[in-house]
Design an enzyme around this catalytic site. Structure first.
Site, PDB file in Angstrom:
ATOM      1  N   GLU A 221      18.385  63.845  24.080  1.00  0.00           N
ATOM      2  CA  GLU A 221      19.049  62.591  24.454  1.00  0.00           C
ATOM      3  C   GLU A 221      17.953  61.568  24.695  1.00  0.00           C
ATOM      4  O   GLU A 221      17.337  61.547  25.758  1.00  0.00           O
ATOM      5  CB  GLU A 221      19.903  62.796  25.715  1.00  0.00           C
ATOM      6  CG  GLU A 221      21.065  63.756  25.538  1.00  0.00           C
ATOM      7  CD  GLU A 221      22.158  63.187  24.651  1.00  0.00           C
ATOM      8  OE1 GLU A 221      22.195  61.955  24.448  1.00  0.00           O
ATOM      9  OE2 GLU A 221      22.985  63.977  24.162  1.00  0.00           O
ATOM     10  N   CYS A 256      19.254  54.134  29.144  1.00  0.00           N
ATOM     11  CA  CYS A 256      19.039  54.322  27.704  1.00  0.00           C
ATOM     12  C   CYS A 256      20.128  53.685  26.852  1.00  0.00           C
ATOM     13  O   CYS A 256      19.892  53.367  25.681  1.00  0.00           O
ATOM     14  CB  CYS A 256      18.927  55.809  27.381  1.00  0.00           C
ATOM     15  SG  CYS A 256      20.355  56.771  27.932  1.00  0.00           S
TER      16      CYS A 256
END
Length: 489
Positions: A221, A256
């Site tokens: 991720e 993110c």
């Protein structure tokens, strides 16, 4: 106590890591039971309820994150994951029946989900509780033993996680290892059955290299520069509020999937900037530097990195709002920049902070080509009431995930996978996808000893081949001719 902890960290090397993995592997037969999984998931849920104040305090100590934001983004996220797994785990664990082929009949077949074994979860600092515990929920639900390595950049949360996991979970199968590069390196030297990493692309490459040595599957991720295109056909106030929520109200841009930059038309840009200014004042007050509703920058290193992006030649003069900063308190005001050079550092690397470049184009459709010319982002956003632009955006822009007329909220939908594509990552999780990320889908065919056709066995003959071709091709007429031994004319 502190000295003791430092001493323990110093002696955690390759040998200690190997002993740890072997111990978990010896015990992990226990994790396969439904009862063990449920007990651990209930314990995690209870942990978040009973230790809510301690968790929020640790997150505040690491990031200065407001209580509301910490509860929603870190604690509630984990609670929802536990609730979903507790509700659906029995169904997730059931084998899935599938149809069999003609060549195997009579038979039955199913897909049996089984644990991968011993998993390593390496988490990030920006949501130090959720990004640590949420993958662990998936690993446990899937029946794995798991080691969590929290980020050392969020030391208060890391220390608390070690304490709480020891207090609430089965430490023969679920462990926390604190530390930094040395401890992570020792862990990565071991053979794992799954590695789950959240963080930067640079470290993601290191993780993948280490995993390749043992052919260990990985979920990465990562991140990237997440764009938001803003058409003129929008509710301007709502758009501005949602952009702020997707940038500054979410860990002050240290996320993110946060909005990294905006693309809009030259004509509409002044309206959008003014709306953002207005709403920023409503959200954070006239003196934004004193706001208690915004996280600080995580540490001095990241603070200096952001100032370097802001002070670059041909960038500093593009500031149209904000720019104030206080290094002592690690605070940077929400900052908007207009038409920075696309080759500037601020447009080359993920910003991960409160700086928002706005780029302008003649037509909003021109933004698609710019986004496509860059690495695929973890998320992409489009604000418009124009149906054709929505459809074109979804069809032409590749990203890990998307939201139309909002930002970030797509990750709250449990039926949607959360993960990257290309340089923004590989694999996904959340909801059932977390269970799948830590499971092997084992294919199983069941047959009896009845009806054993000789067609598959030697000696091979022309007649057998004719029958097999007819069966495989589904040609009934050819099959009849083959069975009676007559060639078709």
């Amino acid at each position: 106590m502190k000295e003791g902890k430092e001493r323990i960290r110093m002696i955690f090397g390759n040998e200690e890591a190997e002993v740890l993995v072997n111990e978990l592997r010896t015990n992990c037969e226990k994790t396969k039971s439904y009862e063990w999984r449920i007990s651990q998931l209930k314990s995690i849920k209870r942990m978040t309820q009973e230790k809510e104040k301690e968790i929020i305090q640790a997150i505040y100590q690491d990031l200065g994150k407001p209580e509301t934001e910490a509860f929603i983004a870190d604690i509630a996220t984990v609670q929802k994951s536990c609730d979903l797994a507790l509700q659906h785990l029995k169904h997730w664990m059931k084998p899935i029946k599938v149809k069999t082929s003609f060549s195997t009949r009579p038979s039955s077949a199913e897909i049996v989900p089984e644990p991968l074994g011993v998993a390593l979860v390496i988490s990030a600092w920006n949501f130090p509780f959720a990004l640590s515990v949420d993958p662990v929920v998936g690993a446990i639900a899937a029946g794995n033993a798991v080691v969590l390595k929290p980020s050392e950049i969020a030391p208060a949360t890391s220390s608390l996680l070690a304490k709480l996991f020891h207090q609430y979970l089965d430490t023969s199968l679920v462990r926390v290892i604190e530390g930094s590069v040395a401890e992570t390196t020792a862990l990565l030297e071991q053979k794992w059955d799954k590695i789950f990493y959240t963080g930067s692309g640079r470290v993601g490459r290191i993780i993948m290299t280490a995993a390749a040595k043992h052919l260990t599957p990985v979920t990465l991720e990562l991140g990237g520069k997440c764009p938001a295109i803003v058409d003129s056909k929008v509710d301007l106030t709502v758009t501005a509020r949602r952009l702020i929520a997707g940038k500054w109200s979410c860990n002050n841009g240290q996320v993110c999937i946060g909005v990294d930059y905006v693309i809009t038309t030259k004509e509409f840009a002044p309206n959008l900037i003014q709306a953002l200014k207005n709403e920023l004042e409503i959200f954070f007050g006239k003196d934004v530097m004193q706001s208690k509703d915004m996280s600080r920058i995580v540490n001095s290193s990241h603070f200096k990195r952001l100032l370097k992006l802001l002070s670059e030649d041909k960038v500093s003069d593009k500031i149209v709002h904000g720019g104030q900063h206080d290094e002592k308190r690690l605070v940077i005001a929400p900052t908007i920049l207009l038409d920075v050079p696309t080759n500037a550092m601020i447009m080359q690397e993920e910003i991960f902070g409160p700086l928002l470049p706005i780029l302008t184009v003649e037509k909003i459709e021109d933004s698609f080509a710019f986004i496509k010319s860059r690495p695929k982002p973890l998320a992409a956003y489009c604000f418009t009431d124009n149906k054709k632009i929505k459809e074109a955006f979804v069809e032409n822009v590749s990203a890990g995930g998307m939201a139309i007329n909002d930002a970030i909220l797509h990750i709250t939908v449990p039926g949607l996978p959360f993960g990257g594509v290309g340089e923004s990552g590989m694999g996904s999780y959340h909801g059932k996808f977390s269970f799948d990320a830590f499971s092997h889908k084992k294919a199983v065919l069941y047959r009896s000893f009845k009806s054993d056709s000789s067609l598959r066995y030697p000696p091979y003959t022309v007649k057998k081949l004719s029958i097999l071709k007819a069966l495989i091709g589904g040609n009934i007429i050819a099959l009849i001719f083959a069975l009676i031994g007559r060639p078709r004319t």
